[in-house]
Design an enzyme around this catalytic site. Structure first.
Site, PDB file in Angstrom:
ATOM      1  N   HIS A  40     -19.374  37.696 -24.483  1.00  0.00           N
ATOM      2  CA  HIS A  40     -18.790  38.781 -25.284  1.00  0.00           C
ATOM      3  C   HIS A  40     -19.709  39.153 -26.432  1.00  0.00           C
ATOM      4  O   HIS A  40     -19.408  38.930 -27.595  1.00  0.00           O
ATOM      5  CB  HIS A  40     -17.404  38.380 -25.794  1.00  0.00           C
ATOM      6  CG  HIS A  40     -16.395  38.349 -24.704  1.00  0.00           C
ATOM      7  ND1 HIS A  40     -15.967  39.482 -24.064  1.00  0.00           N
ATOM      8  CD2 HIS A  40     -15.762  37.332 -24.103  1.00  0.00           C
ATOM      9  CE1 HIS A  40     -15.112  39.158 -23.120  1.00  0.00           C
ATOM     10  NE2 HIS A  40     -14.974  37.855 -23.117  1.00  0.00           N
ATOM     11  N   GLU A 135     -10.295  32.950 -17.869  1.00  0.00           N
ATOM     12  CA  GLU A 135     -10.400  31.546 -17.434  1.00  0.00           C
ATOM     13  C   GLU A 135      -9.083  31.087 -16.797  1.00  0.00           C
ATOM     14  O   GLU A 135      -9.083  30.440 -15.749  1.00  0.00           O
ATOM     15  CB  GLU A 135     -10.748  30.641 -18.623  1.00  0.00           C
ATOM     16  CG  GLU A 135     -10.855  29.174 -18.196  1.00  0.00           C
ATOM     17  CD  GLU A 135     -10.872  28.209 -19.376  1.00  0.00           C
ATOM     18  OE1 GLU A 135     -11.493  28.503 -20.396  1.00  0.00           O
ATOM     19  OE2 GLU A 135     -10.233  27.138 -19.239  1.00  0.00           O
ATOM     20  N   THR A 173      -9.617  25.493 -21.448  1.00  0.00           N
ATOM     21  CA  THR A 173     -10.604  24.649 -22.148  1.00  0.00           C
ATOM     22  C   THR A 173     -10.614  24.871 -23.661  1.00  0.00           C
ATOM     23  O   THR A 173     -10.948  23.961 -24.413  1.00  0.00           O
ATOM     24  CB  THR A 173     -12.034  24.923 -21.625  1.00  0.00           C
ATOM     25  OG1 THR A 173     -12.290  26.312 -21.701  1.00  0.00           O
ATOM     26  CG2 THR A 173     -12.217  24.429 -20.214  1.00  0.00           C
ATOM     27  N   CYS A 201     -12.111  21.513 -23.878  1.00  0.00           N
ATOM     28  CA  CYS A 201     -13.534  21.268 -24.112  1.00  0.00           C
ATOM     29  C   CYS A 201     -13.743  21.178 -25.615  1.00  0.00           C
ATOM     30  O   CYS A 201     -13.176  21.977 -26.373  1.00  0.00           O
ATOM     31  CB  CYS A 201     -14.323  22.438 -23.533  1.00  0.00           C
ATOM     32  SG  CYS A 201     -15.998  22.489 -24.122  1.00  0.00           S
ATOM     33  N   SER A 230     -12.816  36.067 -32.622  1.00  0.00           N
ATOM     34  CA  SER A 230     -11.868  35.245 -33.377  1.00  0.00           C
ATOM     35  C   SER A 230     -12.468  33.891 -33.727  1.00  0.00           C
ATOM     36  O   SER A 230     -12.184  33.332 -34.777  1.00  0.00           O
ATOM     37  CB  SER A 230     -10.546  35.096 -32.628  1.00  0.00           C
ATOM     38  OG  SER A 230     -10.796  34.497 -31.400  1.00  0.00           O
ATOM     39  N   SER A 273     -20.552  33.498 -29.212  1.00  0.00           N
ATOM     40  CA  SER A 273     -21.225  34.536 -28.413  1.00  0.00           C
ATOM     41  C   SER A 273     -22.508  35.026 -29.060  1.00  0.00           C
ATOM     42  O   SER A 273     -23.046  36.060 -28.675  1.00  0.00           O
ATOM     43  CB  SER A 273     -20.291  35.731 -28.214  1.00  0.00           C
ATOM     44  OG  SER A 273     -19.038  35.304 -27.821  1.00  0.00           O
TER      45      SER A 273
HETATM   46 FE1  F3S Z   1     -17.708  25.378 -20.932  1.00  0.00          FE
HETATM   47 FE2  F3S Z   1     -16.644  24.462 -23.101  1.00  0.00          FE
HETATM   48 FE3  F3S Z   1     -18.201  26.503 -23.224  1.00  0.00          FE
HETATM   49  S1  F3S Z   1     -15.646  24.732 -21.167  1.00  0.00           S
HETATM   50  S2  F3S Z   1     -17.934  27.525 -21.305  1.00  0.00           S
HETATM   51  S3  F3S Z   1     -18.789  24.443 -22.608  1.00  0.00           S
HETATM   52  S4  F3S Z   1     -16.363  26.215 -24.412  1.00  0.00           S
END
Ligand code: F3S
Length: 290
Positions: A40, A135, A173, A201, A230, A273
């Protein structure tokens, strides 16, 4: 003056891997498409577009490409971005003759495998996350049987699974860990604790923690990222809480610093990003001008 870049600033592992995959795939000589924007960030997408990378924004775009009689399928490749896609998209691609280059983040891929297996075991898959996020749409698309997405604890409170039903609970994640735990507790209180997999994640958390640690020491903090991002906004708030002189910039043009000589440490961080190139430009600018 010392200039320090926060650890984990910018692209996470999965996004970096996907962007690198697109860059590498260009050397194949094929016409490269990405399924959705690879990241993004308009400047990254624009730069790739100049190199001939096109974005397919939907399943319809993909089908249009496949149906186009002027397109030689064997000369095209579609890169799946880090968020992943539903299984149906990979099936459409494999039947089309267009090469599918899968850059789904391995952490997301792991969720696909978990929900797929849960489906073969007859479990009802519960996904905690944002229903409209690509996702989550992708994860839903790997569920073989029953699947429900919950965004909030309130929705879970109202949920009444069928008696004797086995659940498999996973999360998007980037979902908030504490909120996920809270939701899991609601399921436990309802008597369901069959299979809970923490699939969050920690890339976002690590980025925020590193920014906060740096902001505590810095005289000035520069946060780089998109105006509508955000996660960048969150980074800004965290840094501002620790360091009064925190600046939010989108590009180098926004940076109008007038730093008093007394400033010793300038910290820099960036949203998920923000490309490395921009982070380096800002670092160099501060280094040269102050
Ligand atoms: Fe993967 Fe975690 Fe980035 S799931 S895409 S490493 S935010």
């Amino acid at each position: 003056m010392e200039i320090v870049l926060a650890e984990h600033a910018g692209f996470c592992f999965g996004v970096k891997r996907a962007v690198d995959t697109v860059a590498r795939s260009l050397s194949s000589g094929k016409k490269i498409y990405t399924y959705g924007p690879i990241v993004h960030n308009e400047s990254v997408v624009a730069e790739l577009s100049e190199k001939g990378v096109n974005v397919l924004n939907s399943k319809e775009d993909l089908l249009d490409l496949i149906r186009d009689p002027d397109v030689k399928k064997e000369e095209c490749a579609v890169v799946i971005r880090a968020h992943g896609v539903p299984r149906s998209i990979t099936e459409i691609l494999s039947e089309s003759g267009i090469e599918c280059i899968d850059a789904t983040c391995p952490f997301v891929k792991r969720i696909h495998r978990i929900v797929e297996k849960a489906g073969t075991e007859g479990k009802h898959v519960i996904i905690i996350g944002d229903k409209k996020h690509p996702e989550v749409e992708g994860i839903v698309g790997w569920c073989l049987g029953k699947c429900t997405v919950f965004e909030t604890p309130e929705e879970v409170l109202e949920f009444e699974p069928e008696k004797g039903e086995k659940l498999c609970i996973v999360s998007q994640t980037t979902y908030n860990f504490n909120k996920f735990q809270y939701i899991v507790d609601i399921f436990r209180k309802k008597g369901y604790n069959d299979s809970v997999v923490n699939t969050i994640c920690n890339a976002t958390e690590e980025r925020q923690q590193a920014a906060q640690d740096l902001a505590k020491k810095a005289d000035v903090m520069i946060v780089i990222g998109g105006r509508h991002s955000s996660n960048t906004k969150k980074l800004y708030d965290i840094c501002k809480g620790e360091c009064e002189q925190t600046y939010f910039i989108q590009t180098l043009d926004d940076l109008h610093l007038d730093l008093p000589k007394a400033n010793r440490l300038v910290g820099i961080t960036a949203g998920a990003s923000t490309p490395n190139k921009l982070i380096e430009e800002v670092q160099n600018y501060v280094r040269i001008n102050f």
